[in-house]
Motif scaffolding. Structure first.
Motif, mmCIF file in Angstrom:
data_model
loop_
_atom_site.group_PDB
_atom_site.id
_atom_site.type_symbol
_atom_site.label_atom_id
_atom_site.label_comp_id
_atom_site.label_asym_id
_atom_site.label_seq_id
_atom_site.Cartn_x
_atom_site.Cartn_y
_atom_site.Cartn_z
ATOM 1 N N ALA A 41 0.837 -1.178 0.014
ATOM 2 C CA ALA A 41 0.128 0.012 -0.021
ATOM 3 C C ALA A 41 0.923 1.245 0.054
ATOM 4 C CB ALA A 41 -1.011 0.213 1.366
ATOM 5 N N TRP A 42 1.759 1.362 0.862
ATOM 6 C CA TRP A 42 2.964 2.357 0.959
ATOM 7 C C TRP A 42 3.499 2.578 -0.684
ATOM 8 C CZ3 TRP A 42 8.006 3.849 0.011
ATOM 9 C CH2 TRP A 42 8.202 4.966 0.800
ATOM 10 N N MET A 43 3.950 1.485 -1.363
ATOM 11 C CA MET A 43 4.655 1.675 -2.531
ATOM 12 C C MET A 43 3.513 2.124 -3.568
ATOM 13 S SD MET A 43 7.371 -1.410 -2.619
ATOM 14 C CE MET A 43 6.523 -2.824 -2.232
ATOM 15 N N VAL A 96 5.605 13.436 -0.508
ATOM 16 C CA VAL A 96 4.485 12.356 -0.911
ATOM 17 C C VAL A 96 5.043 11.264 0.276
ATOM 18 C CG1 VAL A 96 3.813 10.730 -2.155
ATOM 19 C CG2 VAL A 96 4.105 12.875 -3.089
ATOM 20 N N ALA A 97 6.313 10.727 0.213
ATOM 21 C CA ALA A 97 6.815 9.883 1.024
ATOM 22 C C ALA A 97 6.552 10.115 2.486
ATOM 23 C CB ALA A 97 8.247 9.196 0.831
ATOM 24 N N LEU A 98 6.865 11.356 3.168
ATOM 25 C CA LEU A 98 6.510 11.646 4.396
ATOM 26 C C LEU A 98 5.203 11.623 4.932
ATOM 27 C CD1 LEU A 98 7.492 12.779 6.860
ATOM 28 C CD2 LEU A 98 7.365 14.946 5.980
ATOM 29 N N ARG A 99 4.234 12.126 3.967
ATOM 30 C CA ARG A 99 2.852 12.078 4.262
ATOM 31 C C ARG A 99 2.279 10.504 4.591
ATOM 32 N NH1 ARG A 99 -2.134 15.101 3.023
ATOM 33 N NH2 ARG A 99 -3.578 13.616 2.533
ATOM 34 N N MET A 100 2.670 9.735 3.586
ATOM 35 C CA MET A 100 2.185 8.433 3.581
ATOM 36 C C MET A 100 3.022 7.651 4.773
ATOM 37 S SD MET A 100 0.156 6.356 2.649
ATOM 38 C CE MET A 100 -0.320 4.717 2.703
ATOM 39 N N SER A 101 4.240 8.221 5.105
ATOM 40 C CA SER A 101 5.071 7.392 6.387
ATOM 41 C C SER A 101 4.099 7.706 7.526
ATOM 42 C CB SER A 101 6.247 7.655 6.294
ATOM 43 O OG SER A 101 7.019 7.475 5.228
ATOM 44 N N LEU A 102 3.820 9.062 7.554
ATOM 45 C CA LEU A 102 3.125 9.520 8.748
ATOM 46 C C LEU A 102 1.700 8.938 9.083
ATOM 47 C CD1 LEU A 102 3.546 13.431 8.538
ATOM 48 C CD2 LEU A 102 4.448 11.892 10.323
ATOM 49 N N ILE A 103 0.968 8.555 7.872
ATOM 50 C CA ILE A 103 -0.255 7.999 7.953
ATOM 51 C C ILE A 103 -0.026 6.243 8.325
ATOM 52 C CG2 ILE A 103 -2.289 6.977 6.788
ATOM 53 C CD1 ILE A 103 -2.096 9.623 5.146
ATOM 54 N N VAL A 104 1.085 5.758 7.889
ATOM 55 C CA VAL A 104 1.417 4.452 8.233
ATOM 56 C C VAL A 104 1.726 4.455 9.438
ATOM 57 C CG1 VAL A 104 2.906 2.486 7.432
ATOM 58 C CG2 VAL A 104 1.561 3.542 5.683
ATOM 59 N N LEU A 128 1.013 18.387 8.420
ATOM 60 C CA LEU A 128 2.208 17.914 8.913
ATOM 61 C C LEU A 128 3.403 17.662 7.776
ATOM 62 C CD1 LEU A 128 0.826 15.323 11.785
ATOM 63 C CD2 LEU A 128 1.953 17.393 11.964
ATOM 64 N N SER A 129 3.058 17.122 6.698
ATOM 65 C CA SER A 129 3.617 17.105 5.565
ATOM 66 C C SER A 129 4.277 18.167 4.837
ATOM 67 C CB SER A 129 3.240 15.889 4.798
ATOM 68 O OG SER A 129 2.189 15.947 4.144
ATOM 69 N N GLY A 130 3.219 18.970 4.884
ATOM 70 C CA GLY A 130 3.207 20.295 3.930
ATOM 71 C C GLY A 130 2.768 19.864 2.352
ATOM 72 N N LEU A 131 1.896 19.042 2.194
ATOM 73 C CA LEU A 131 1.334 18.646 1.109
ATOM 74 C C LEU A 131 0.141 18.278 1.072
ATOM 75 C CD1 LEU A 131 2.480 18.260 -2.028
ATOM 76 C CD2 LEU A 131 2.743 16.066 -1.539
ATOM 77 N N ARG A 132 -0.950 19.145 0.589
ATOM 78 C CA ARG A 132 -2.283 18.814 1.101
ATOM 79 C C ARG A 132 -3.214 18.243 0.127
ATOM 80 N NH1 ARG A 132 -4.131 24.507 4.479
ATOM 81 N NH2 ARG A 132 -2.132 24.516 5.785
#
Length: 198
Positions: free
Chosen positions: A120-122, A159-167, A189-193
């Motif tokens: 899912a992350w990838m 994008v990677a930071l946003r998904m890493s925060l969710i996971v 938090l990630s700067g990408l809305r």
């Protein structure tokens, strides 16, 4: 004696006998104009991508639509995981029931969940980096970040930071807090809305 000046004869617009009158062709000036302006860099991102301003879904409506996109993506990931699990059982020549029960030496339910989360992350990171949206977000008219943000070098990292925060918060905590507050907390938090096209 009166001499008449020779004036150039004007073409007649009457159709010749047996021929249909010519219909004017539609002008393509606008499309060519857009093409030349795009090549010269004079068009804005709004004009090139139909990313128009105006009232869009915000707050709780945006969060609920992003949940709909997550549901579509989860169904796609579940079907992909089942396909890969079946292919894995054929490769190792083990019955699928043993693999699902975890009695075999290859795969247990806990490791299947870990593989699902990694896939899912990838899936989300790769599609968002290359296209700016996943299939679920595309179906719900959502985009991750403004079109101009996709050209920046920091976009894949955000994008990677946003998904890493969710996971990292267990896939549930951060989205639930976003629903309670009516704001995209992962985006803050990630700067990408998350942006809605409608």
């Amino acid at each position: 004696m009166v001499v008449e000046k020779n004036t150039p004869s004007q073409p007649t617009t009457d159709p010749q006998p047996g021929r249909a009158p010519e219909t004017p062709r539609p002008s393509r000036i606008v499309n060519l104009d857009r093409l030349f302006l795009h090549r010269r860099g004079e068009l804005t991102w709004d004009q090139m991508t139909n990313f128009h301003g105006g009232p869009r879904r915000q707050g709780h409506r945006l969060i609920f639509w992003s949940f709909m996109a997550v549901l579509i993506d989860a169904l796609i990931l579940l079907s992909m995981s089942c396909f890969f699990l079946l292919a894995f059982s054929l490769i190792v020549r083990s019955p699928l029931g043993e693999i699902l029960r975890g009695s075999g030496r290859w795969l247990s339910p806990r490791s299947f969940i870990a593989v699902f989360v990694a896939c899912a992350w990838m899936y989300t990171v790769s599609l968002r980096v290359f296209f700016g949206f996943t299939l679920g977000e595309w179906a719900c008219d959502l985009r991750l970040g403004q079109p101009t943000e996709r050209l920046r070098r920091a976009y894949p990292l955000k994008v990677a930071l946003r998904m890493s925060l969710i996971v990292g918060t267990g896939l549930i905590l951060l989205p639930l807090l976003s629903i309670l507050f009516g704001r995209d907390l992962a985006g803050r938090l990630s700067g990408l809305r998350m942006i809605s096209l409608k």
